[in-house]
Design a protein around this motif. Structure first.
Motif, short mmCIF file in Angstrom:
data_model
loop_
_atom_site.label_atom_id
_atom_site.label_comp_id
_atom_site.label_asym_id
_atom_site.label_seq_id
_atom_site.Cartn_x
_atom_site.Cartn_y
_atom_site.Cartn_z
N LYS A 131 23.33 -37.17 -24.17
CA LYS A 131 23.12 -36.78 -22.77
C LYS A 131 22.15 -37.76 -22.09
O LYS A 131 22.34 -38.14 -20.95
CB LYS A 131 22.57 -35.35 -22.69
CG LYS A 131 22.50 -34.79 -21.28
CD LYS A 131 21.89 -33.42 -21.22
CE LYS A 131 22.86 -32.30 -21.52
NZ LYS A 131 23.98 -32.22 -20.57
N HIS A 164 28.93 -27.06 -12.09
CA HIS A 164 28.45 -27.64 -13.36
C HIS A 164 29.64 -28.06 -14.21
O HIS A 164 30.64 -27.33 -14.28
CB HIS A 164 27.61 -26.61 -14.13
CG HIS A 164 26.37 -26.18 -13.41
ND1 HIS A 164 26.29 -25.01 -12.67
CD2 HIS A 164 25.15 -26.76 -13.31
CE1 HIS A 164 25.08 -24.90 -12.14
NE2 HIS A 164 24.36 -25.94 -12.50
N GLU A 213 26.48 -34.02 -15.46
CA GLU A 213 26.30 -32.56 -15.56
C GLU A 213 26.85 -31.77 -14.38
O GLU A 213 27.06 -30.57 -14.50
CB GLU A 213 24.80 -32.24 -15.70
CG GLU A 213 24.21 -32.80 -16.98
CD GLU A 213 22.75 -32.43 -17.18
OE1 GLU A 213 22.07 -32.10 -16.20
OE2 GLU A 213 22.32 -32.46 -18.35
#
Ligand SMILES: Cc1cc2nc3c(=O)[nH]c(=O)nc-3n(C[C@H](O)[C@H](O)[C@H](O)COP(=O)(O)OP(=O)(O)OC[C@H]3O[C@@H](n4cnc5c(N)ncnc54)[C@H](O)[C@@H]3O)c2cc1C
Ligand code: SF4
Length: 333
Positions: free
Chosen positions: A137, A199, A209
């Motif tokens: 991420k 989202h 995201e």
């Protein structure tokens, strides 16, 4: 913390024009809006976020809570979480939202935290916040140590082989059950995005995201008119009673007539990579008597497709009990 330029635009158009110069609105953005700063500044201190420019949006006229012409509610992007939670209309017509907000963080944090900032808060996965560790991420392609490592608090819905991080927000879970719409103003105009689409699942791009693009400013959130006679509850289960994120939570908006459920909107927190609406639980409830056996059946349906990690299988039963109890609380209140 690295050095950065701080700008204070006088109007939304100036803020958007400056932010539109960013290469991305996702992880690694070189320009960021700052509202309460309770997520962003934390992550800048950890060098997880390193924007070269911060655009302070606190002077923009985005801090009002107003009723809409259709009887719904318009919540400005910079409305503080505490103001929203204590607003008379929210407490009366959208109690699930007030309860969710008041279950989050601490009074001091809620006094700073804003509606838009809460929508965009980042995961609490410990590897994401530690730049000494790999993390897909934070740095795409470096790997996900959580899958074989510490994953007790992480997700059991919506995961991928690239990321299993939980979305930590309480507010978003209530907004999912209330079917909120996120309103965005960007370089190409305005957009209204249902919270269920806002989202994104991690898939192969967990660094991405949300639907936001460079320059996109969340201006406000709208809630549809309240459902007449609906009962609402937000129940949050966590390791300690305050100042802690959810291991499992449930937002329930339910309407009953003649002892049977006529409408149900259910969303779960602490278990999904995004705020987790449960159409399975909703379908299991509608048309059925509002009793404990059917509440448990709905919770079983909600958790049927859960995929636990090595350390968080306990969340399946915890989330079932959380939802069953939230339904009992809502219907006996
Ligand atoms: C110790 C601690 C405990 C916490 N516990 C909980 C908890 O139990 N439950 C919970 O739900 N939350 C919890 N939180 C998270 C808290 O709710 C968020 O930090 C807060 O809501 C973020 O809002 P902010 O205004 O401070 O955001 P900021 O930090 O200012 O911004 C966050 C992100 O949103 C972007 N942004 C802000 N406004 C806009 C806008 N209008 N348009 C586009 N982008 C924007 C920023 O660029 C940034 O990327 C906790 C936080 C801390 C520090
Ligand atoms: S779960 Fe996601 S945030 Fe956590 S280490 Fe893996 S990739 Fe990073």
């Amino acid at each position: 913390m690295h050095t950065f330029e701080f700008v204070r635009p006088e109007n939304p158009a100036a803020a958007i024009a400056t932010a539109a110069k960013a290469k991305t609105a996702q992880q690694g953005a070189d320009v960021r809006f700052v509202a309460g700063g309770t997520t962003l500044i934390d992550l800048m201190k950890l060098n997880v976020e390193t924007p070269a420019r911060l655009i302070d949006i606190n002077r923009l006229p985005l801090d009002k809570i107003e009723t809409t012409t259709d009887g719904g509610l318009k919540i400005g992007a910079t409305v503080r979480n505490s103001d929203l939670a204590h607003h008379a209309t929210v407490q009366r017509d959208y109690a699930v939202l007030s309860q969710a907000l008041l279950s989050g963080a601490t009074a001091q944090l809620r006094n700073m935290a804003t509606t838009a900032g809460n929508l965009l808060q980042r995961t609490r996965c410990m590897y994401f916040r530690d730049t000494a560790m790999p993390c897909n991420k934070r740095e795409p392609g470096t790997g996900c140590p959580a899958i074989t490592g510490s994953n007790r608090t992480l997700a059991i819905f919506g995961t991928s082989v690239h990321c299993i991080a939980t979305n930590p927000s309480d507010m978003c879970v209530a907004m999912a059950a209330l079917e909120a719409i996120i309103h965005v103003q960007g370089p190409k105009g305005t957009r209204a995005i249902p919270i269920g689409d806002f989202h994104l699942l991690p898939g192969s791009t967990p660094n991405r995201e949300t639907m936001l693009e460079p320059g996109d400013l969340i201006t406000h959130v709208t809630l549809p008119p309240p459902r007449p006679g609906s009962k609402q509850v937000y129940l949050k289960l966590r390791d300690r009673a305050s100042y802690e994120f959810a291991l499992a939570s449930a937002a329930v908006v339910i309407t009953i007539a003649g002892g049977k459920v006529t409408q149900a909107r259910i969303a779960l927190g602490g278990v999904g990579t995004k705020p987790w609406r449960s159409p399975e639980a909703e379908a299991a409830l509608v048309g059925k008597p509002a009793d404990a056996a059917n509440f448990r059946r709905a919770a079983e349906a909600a958790m049927r497709n859960a995929k636990p990690q090595s350390e968080n299988g306990f969340k399946i039963e915890l989330a079932k009990r959380c939802l069953t109890h939230a339904l009992k609380m809502a219907t006996t209140a």
